[in-house]
Design a protein around this motif. Structure first.
Motif, PDB file in Angstrom:
ATOM      1  N   PHE A   1       0.829  -1.204   0.000  1.00 12.96           N
ATOM      2  CA  PHE A   1       0.000   0.000   0.000  1.00 12.96           C
ATOM      3  C   PHE A   1       0.863   1.252   0.000  1.00 12.96           C
ATOM      4  CE2 PHE A   1      -2.216   3.387   2.320  1.00 12.96           C
ATOM      5  CZ  PHE A   1      -3.432   3.447   1.643  1.00 12.96           C
ATOM      6  N   GLU A   2       1.886   1.284   0.851  1.00  7.84           N
ATOM      7  CA  GLU A   2       2.753   2.470   0.930  1.00  7.84           C
ATOM      8  C   GLU A   2       3.500   2.688  -0.370  1.00  7.84           C
ATOM      9  OE1 GLU A   2       6.259   4.871   1.392  1.00  7.84           O
ATOM     10  OE2 GLU A   2       6.282   2.690   1.033  1.00  7.84           O
ATOM     11  N   GLN A   3       3.959   1.617  -0.998  1.00  8.00           N
ATOM     12  CA  GLN A   3       4.693   1.736  -2.255  1.00  8.00           C
ATOM     13  C   GLN A   3       3.842   2.351  -3.358  1.00  8.00           C
ATOM     14  OE1 GLN A   3       5.908  -2.325  -2.877  1.00  8.00           O
ATOM     15  NE2 GLN A   3       7.812  -2.097  -1.696  1.00  8.00           N
ATOM     16  N   ASN A   4       2.540   2.183  -3.262  1.00  7.56           N
ATOM     17  CA  ASN A   4       1.632   2.692  -4.287  1.00  7.56           C
ATOM     18  C   ASN A   4       0.831   3.917  -3.829  1.00  7.56           C
ATOM     19  OD1 ASN A   4       1.549   0.506  -6.659  1.00  7.56           O
ATOM     20  ND2 ASN A   4       1.772  -0.566  -4.714  1.00  7.56           N
ATOM     21  N   PHE A   5       1.196   4.460  -2.671  1.00  5.55           N
ATOM     22  CA  PHE A   5       0.451   5.597  -2.126  1.00  5.55           C
ATOM     23  C   PHE A   5       0.648   6.841  -2.994  1.00  5.55           C
ATOM     24  CE2 PHE A   5      -0.411   8.828   1.268  1.00  5.55           C
ATOM     25  CZ  PHE A   5      -1.715   8.438   1.530  1.00  5.55           C
ATOM     26  N   GLY A   6       1.843   7.060  -3.468  1.00  3.62           N
ATOM     27  CA  GLY A   6       2.094   8.103  -4.453  1.00  3.62           C
ATOM     28  C   GLY A   6       1.823   9.517  -3.986  1.00  3.62           C
ATOM     29  N   PHE A   7       2.219   9.849  -2.756  1.00  5.41           N
ATOM     30  CA  PHE A   7       1.972  11.197  -2.251  1.00  5.41           C
ATOM     31  C   PHE A   7       3.232  12.038  -2.360  1.00  5.41           C
ATOM     32  CE2 PHE A   7       1.463  14.125   1.555  1.00  5.41           C
ATOM     33  CZ  PHE A   7       0.631  15.004   0.869  1.00  5.41           C
ATOM     34  N   TYR A   8       3.171  13.085  -3.189  1.00  2.92           N
ATOM     35  CA  TYR A   8       4.275  14.019  -3.350  1.00  2.92           C
ATOM     36  C   TYR A   8       3.760  15.398  -2.968  1.00  2.92           C
ATOM     37  CZ  TYR A   8       8.162  16.555  -5.504  1.00  2.92           C
ATOM     38  OH  TYR A   8       9.235  17.370  -5.722  1.00  2.92           O
ATOM     39  N   LEU A   9       4.113  15.862  -1.793  1.00  2.00           N
ATOM     40  CA  LEU A   9       3.511  17.051  -1.199  1.00  2.00           C
ATOM     41  C   LEU A   9       3.681  18.315  -2.044  1.00  2.00           C
ATOM     42  CD1 LEU A   9       1.937  18.325   1.065  1.00  2.00           C
ATOM     43  CD2 LEU A   9       4.025  18.386   2.458  1.00  2.00           C
TER      44      LEU A   9
END
Length: 332
Positions: free
Chosen positions: A149-157
């Protein structure tokens, strides 16, 4: 007179549900003071939960899709919206779904005639991802492990923040840290930052609690078995409110924490914005499938779920309920 619209754009897992329920409960007080928390843009159909009905998720979802279709949706909604807010000097719109909109220029077009202000709460990276993961397990049929899940979370602030600068006259970026929030509470903080004429001293408990421990593990099993249903949310909330082992952060070893935090730039950006930030040590969290409490917790959990026929009648769950299974065993 310049009219303004306050967009509360999330992010999710920062007390958004409690804030939206609070704003809905004070609509009359807001209206008397010249503010409006409109019904337009909210899904008020009977099948929606009270929580969903309290937020402008309909408007946020309407901003996703091909540009022509999005523009048509907004043009259809705008007359009713303008009529509802005609006497207000300030309009408040709230949905964590705004964090996913694809056409901010069309949102600005929809809000033409208003000065746009945004308020958004940001979390320390790993706390944010872990909370989002627990919410997905709880609120959907997802059955993937946390690392995937974390690997695919894709959050770039920075990529999230940048587009809002083009449509908002003012943006308030707030760190979701109780030590920094007004009165240690996101509702009180929002009321203060937005300048709302409300007393936030009486705030109901968040009905969208994060689940943890063996309750999180149990729901993971239900998802693997294809037994997810929206109706399961209520007993999970009740269990999480009553039992500390069923709520809050879940356990994660220190090496994994360090690796996941180091591989994402979110916390570096947060430090540039807010200075030092707190990082929760997940080794102190509740263990998922904790063998020490597993038998006791399963009895507690299953008492709340036997009312659901599909859950109670599944062979695996029935074996758990009869005490025919312990950790690592198959039903006899």
């Amino acid at each position: 007179m310049t009219r303004r619209v306050i967009l509360h754009i999330g992010r999710h897992k920062t007390g958004t549900t409690g804030l939206q329920l609070f704003l809905e409960s004070r609509r009359a007080d807001l209206t008397k003071a010249g503010f409006c928390y409109p019904l337009s843009g909210r899904n008020q159909s009977p099948g929606q939960s009270r929580e969903d009905q309290s937020a402008h998720h309909g408007l946020a979802r309407g901003l996703i899709g091909p540009r022509d279709i999005v523009r048509q949706r907004l043009q259809a909604l705008r007359p009713a919206f303008l009529d509802e807010v005609r006497d207000a000097h300030t309009v408040i719109l709230s949905s964590e779904g705004f964090q996913n909109v694809e056409h901010l220029d069309l949102l600005a077009e929809f809000l033409d005639g208003f000065e746009i202000e945004t308020i958004c709460y940001l979390r320390e990276y790993l706390s944010y991802v872990a909370s989002a993961y627990a919410q997905e397990i709880k609120g959907s049929g997802m059955a993937t492990d946390f690392i995937f899940f974390e690997q695919n979370f894709g959050f770039y602030l920075p990529q999230f923040i940048a587009p809002w600068k083009h449509i908002a006259r003012r943006s308030e970026w707030r760190l979701y840290d109780r030590a920094r929030l007004v009165d240690g509470n996101v509702v009180a903080d929002f009321v203060t930052i937005a300048g709302l004429p409300l007393d936030p001293s009486r705030v109901e408990l968040d009905s969208n609690m994060s689940i943890s421990g063996n309750l999180l593990g149990f729901k993971f099993i239900l998802n693997m078995l294809g037994l997810h249903a929206n109706a399961l949310g209520a007993p999970m909330n009740a269990l999480a409110m009553e039992h500390p082992r069923f709520r809050g952060p879940f356990h994660m070893d220190l090496a994994t924490q360090k690796r996941l935090r180091a591989n994402n730039s979110c916390n570096r950006t947060l430090r540039e914005m807010f200075g030092d930030i707190s990082e929760f040590d997940f080794e102190a969290g509740n263990r998922v499938f904790d063998p020490f409490f597993l038998e006791q917790d399963m009895k507690t959990i299953l008492r709340e779920f036997v009312q659901f026929e599909a859950v109670a009648n599944h062979p695996l769950i029935a074996a758990l309920e009869r005490g025919q299974m312990v950790a690592g065993e198959m039903p006899r």
